[in-house]
Design a protein around this motif. Structure first.
Motif, short mmCIF file in Angstrom:
data_model
loop_
_atom_site.label_atom_id
_atom_site.label_comp_id
_atom_site.label_asym_id
_atom_site.label_seq_id
_atom_site.Cartn_x
_atom_site.Cartn_y
_atom_site.Cartn_z
N SER A 232 0.81 -1.21 -0.01
CA SER A 232 -0.10 -0.01 -0.08
C SER A 232 0.89 1.24 0.10
CB SER A 232 -0.90 0.29 1.23
OG SER A 232 -1.84 -1.02 1.23
N ALA A 233 0.52 2.27 -0.63
CA ALA A 233 1.18 3.34 -0.90
C ALA A 233 0.14 4.64 -1.18
CB ALA A 233 2.28 3.45 -1.97
N SER A 234 0.68 5.80 -0.43
CA SER A 234 0.09 6.99 -0.85
C SER A 234 0.95 7.84 -1.65
CB SER A 234 -0.47 7.83 0.40
OG SER A 234 -1.10 7.03 1.16
N CYS A 235 0.70 8.03 -2.97
CA CYS A 235 1.48 8.78 -3.96
C CYS A 235 0.64 10.18 -4.51
CB CYS A 235 1.73 7.82 -5.01
SG CYS A 235 1.70 6.09 -4.46
N SER A 236 1.60 10.79 -4.87
CA SER A 236 1.15 11.96 -5.81
C SER A 236 1.32 11.75 -7.38
CB SER A 236 1.99 13.27 -5.33
OG SER A 236 1.65 14.41 -6.12
N GLY B 24 -3.70 13.33 -5.09
CA GLY B 24 -3.36 12.29 -4.24
C GLY B 24 -4.11 11.13 -4.86
N SER C 50 -3.98 6.70 -3.75
CA SER C 50 -3.79 5.52 -3.13
C SER C 50 -3.62 4.33 -4.00
CB SER C 50 -4.70 5.43 -2.06
OG SER C 50 -4.62 4.21 -1.43
N ARG D 189 -2.92 0.29 -4.12
CA ARG D 189 -2.94 -0.85 -3.51
C ARG D 189 -2.46 -2.12 -4.22
NH1 ARG D 189 -8.50 -0.88 -0.40
NH2 ARG D 189 -7.65 -2.82 0.51
N SER E 58 5.89 2.45 -4.39
CA SER E 58 4.72 2.92 -4.96
C SER E 58 4.61 2.58 -6.50
CB SER E 58 4.83 4.43 -4.77
OG SER E 58 5.79 4.95 -5.37
N ARG F 171 -9.61 13.10 -5.63
CA ARG F 171 -8.56 11.83 -5.09
C ARG F 171 -9.03 10.54 -5.89
NH1 ARG F 171 -11.68 13.82 -1.19
NH2 ARG F 171 -12.58 12.75 0.40
N GLU G 128 -8.28 5.83 -6.11
CA GLU G 128 -7.55 4.77 -5.15
C GLU G 128 -7.36 3.76 -6.52
OE1 GLU G 128 -7.74 2.66 -1.29
OE2 GLU G 128 -9.48 1.93 -2.37
#
Length: 717
Positions: A243-247, A293, A295, A297, A336, A361, A363
């Motif tokens: 899991s990663a939160s990316c830009s 943003g 997300s 997964r 990511s 945003r 996902e």
């Protein structure tokens, strides 16, 4: 400084003799870190490698800048490994070197040298001193190392053994060989320079060599076998799920998750959200250009449920990875990226906010699976209809949409908003436990880190708005009971995770209080009316829904302008907290504790459930007395009277409340034990008072606990 013709050839005999010796002295860990400088695709977040490449600046030589970029731990460890070897080397001076590099006589005999900015590694100090006293020497060494690295007699010494195959082994061999070369060049040159550098000769040799090898390895590619070894290592270490939160960078209303740059337009007319492109997928955005943003997964298997509640659009498509490592940007770290192997994948794309009415945003959920048909789970935003060539629907925003500004405001990270119908500011402040006559600067209290509670109040249409920035007193029953005597009260608390509590009170009674997303059955018709039409089981816009309910119930309203006005007025009031609620000990039908095994005596605490109530009450007050005796507070009149009367009088309650504040916490455990002893439930009173006593009664408390154990054991015999 240019390398004089023939000087590199003259050093070849020394270098070929020293490189094998030095190479065997270099530790594998820092050698691998150096070797990876030639592998730019390896990022520090994966292997914890050397990071932060620097260029020469502020008057520093390229050598010193390169040395600094490697970090203190690398240079200090290598100095420790090579120092004794360097001190014992016998190196014959070359006539060619003597002709080019002046000896000690060229070094100033008197000089001053200062170091500022904190401690520096020995190697850095030595190279800085060298650069000051003998300018251009380190530059000569850098150029010699680069030239000798390509010399036909030296190149075979730098090659990795053919039997090496692992990523770390190849990187270490690459780094060790080139560092050994740099040290073998630096040692004779600096031996020629000699005093006054002799005291730090080893540090200077290692420091200059590291600076030289830093520049060299950044330009020399790794062996062809390294790319294969690196890929195998990454595949072995890529453990699902990820899991990663990316830009994501948005260009022309799209971002991509792809293995390489995507050129050309993408066709989103099929589902209005996602499309397969060469090497990945593209996602249609509402934003034209900028950053969004996302997300990411990566799962082991398909998710068990389809998440529809939060999102406007949800689409699932198939995509074939040609080699893997698809990323949202070329510079994305490995955590990511998609798995570093080829194959068929399913990707589920979730989107919210594309119409611009709330924060946009996304996902992306990805898992390996055979190719399958496109699945549209949800189509609900206007942009999707337009992209698909369908008539855009008229979407009436729900009432909670009016409060979406909260998430981007100073309240967003956590606050409590309380609204009281028809009350005065003074009534609400007194209900919170604040003194209307003692205003302070809200900004100063906000910047203070002591965590003492405070509140700001504002007269609004219909009543009073009370706001606790990152506070929660307004969610406590004692405050709600007190404030609601002035008028019908609604309150919403939330924290940074958006977990919150919604409460309603009237005429000094809390009618209901529950966590957002966990609605309970409510009997009060006016509360039910306030909640009508709000899907509180859905987490989307949960804060907005809670605020709508509070507004409906209290008859007040929260607007963005109110918070701005509150900030401009910069007025707040410290709260004297009410004492915590006292709850009974929950028991099973047979009298045993419903939640066993916890308490001041661990499992033996459960025996107290069968001790007579009169004895339990006595044990609770004896625990409070033990704390007072140990702290020396038993001689204070208010404490002595409280223990004698076994009740909290007005003075004692005031002191107990103040003990929760930073300035008065000296006797916090004493007043907690006393307050717990007043619990109407004797079992709860005994357990909680004894628990507080354990932290503040010392040997006296230990003796009392041993007595309690004997009493508890006797109750079951």
């Amino acid at each position: 400084m240019e390398v004089p013709e023939g000087l590199a050839d003259a050093l070849v005999p020394v270098v070929t003799e020293l490189v094998p010796l030095l190479r065997g002295r270099i530790p594998r860990g820092p050698a691998a870190a150096l070797g990876r400088l030639g592998a730019p695709e390896v990022t520090p977040d994966v292997f914890g490698l050397v990071a932060g490449r620097r260029t020469a600046g502020s008057g520093e030589s390229v050598t010193l800048s390169g040395l600094r970029s490697l970090g203190e731990s690398v240079s200090e460890r290598l100095l420790g490994a090579l120092e004794l070897t360097l001190d014992g080397l016998a190196i014959a001076a070359s006539d060619d070197l003597a002709a080019v590099v002046p000896g000690p006589e060229a070094t100033p005999r008197a000089f001053g040298f200062g170091v500022i900015g904190g401690p520096n590694p020995e190697t850095v100090i030595a190279v800085r001193l060298l650069d000051q006293l003998r300018p251009q020497i380190s530059d000569l060494i850098v150029r010699l190392v680069a030239e000798l690295a390509g010399h036909e007699a030296v190149t075979p010494l730098l090659a990795a053994a053919p039997e090496l195959a692992g990523e770390e082994e190849l990187a270490a061999a690459h780094g060790a060989a080139h560092l050994a070369l740099a040290v073998a060049v630096a040692a004779p040159v600096l031996r020629r320079v000699d005093a006054p550098l002799a005291a730090g000769r080893a540090a200077a040799v290692v420091g200059v060599a590291l600076g030289a090898v830093s520049a060299l390895l950044s330009e020399i590619p790794m062996s062809p076998a390294y790319a294969t070894a690196l890929l195998e290592k990454r595949r072995a270490e890529y453990v699902l799920p990820v899991s990663a939160s990316c830009s994501a960078e948005v260009r022309e209303h799209r971002f991509t998750l792809a293995e390489r740059p995507v050129i050309g337009e993408s066709d989103f007319s099929g589902n209005g959200l996602a499309a397969v492109v060469p090497g990945g997928i593209a996602v249609r955005t509402g934003l034209g250009e900028g950053q969004l943003g996302v997300s990411l997964r990566v799962l082991e298997r398909p998710p068990e449920e389809v998440e529809l509640d939060w999102w406007d659009e949800v689409v699932e498509i198939s995509w074939r990875a040609e080699r893997g490592d698809a990323a949202l940007s070329e510079l994305a770290p490995h955590r990511s990226r998609t798995p570093p192997w080829p194959g068929d994948f399913r990707v589920r794309v979730h989107a919210i906010g594309r119409d611009g009415e709330e924060r946009e945003r996304y996902e992306l959920m990805l898992w390996q699976a055979p190719a399958g048909p496109e699945i549209v789970y949800k189509h609900s935003d206007r942009l999707g209809h337009v992209v698909r060539g369908e008539p855009a629907p008229e979407i009436e925003p729900p009432p909670e949409a009016a409060h979406r500004w909260i998430n981007e405001s100073v309240l967003g990270d956590g606050s409590t908003v309380t609204m009281v119908r028809g009350a005065s500011l003074a009534e609400v402040l007194r209900g919170f436990g604040a003194d209307p006559a003692e205003p302070e600067s809200a900004e100063e209290l906000f910047d203070d880190s002591d965590l003492d509670p405070w509140v700001s109040v504002l007269a609004v249409e219909g009543g009073v708005l009370a706001v606790e920035f990152n506070g929660l007193q307004g969610s406590y029953p004692r405050v709600l009971e007190s404030v609601s005597r002035a008028g019908r009260t609604g309150s919403l608390f939330w924290n940074i995770n958006t977990a919150g509590r919604l409460s309603f009170a009237d005429k000094g009674k809390v009618l209901t209080s529950f966590e957002l997303g966990h609605t309970e059955e409510i009997e009060d018709p006016e509360v039910n009316e306030a909640l009508s039409g709000l899907d509180l089981d859905s987490y989307r816009d949960s804060l907005g829904k809670g605020l709508v309910a509070v507004e409906r119930y209290s008859g007040c309203r929260l607007r963005k302008e109110d918070i701005q006005r509150m900030n401009e007025e910069d007025v707040a009031y410290r709260i004297l907290p009410h004492l915590p609620e006292l709850y009974p000990e929950v028991r099973n039908p047979d009298g045993s504790r419903a939640f066993p095994g916890r308490g001041p005596m661990d499992a033996e605490t459960d025996r107290l459930a069968f001790v007579p109530e009169e004895t339990l009450r006595d044990l609770a007050w004896r625990a409070a007395s033990a704390v007072a005796e140990h702290t020396g507070a038993d001689g204070e009149p208010v404490v002595a009277a409280t223990l004698a009367e076994r009740r909290l009088g007005p003075e004692a309650e005031y002191l107990a409340r103040r003990s929760q504040l930073r300035a008065d916490r000296e006797h916090a455990w004493l007043w907690q034990a006393i307050h717990n002893a007043t619990n109407p439930d004797p079992l709860a009173a005994a357990i909680s008072s004894l628990s507080a006593m354990r932290y503040a009664a010392g040997p006296t408390g230990e003796r009392l606990l041993e007595h309690v154990r004997q009493v508890a054991r006797g109750s079951r015999e």
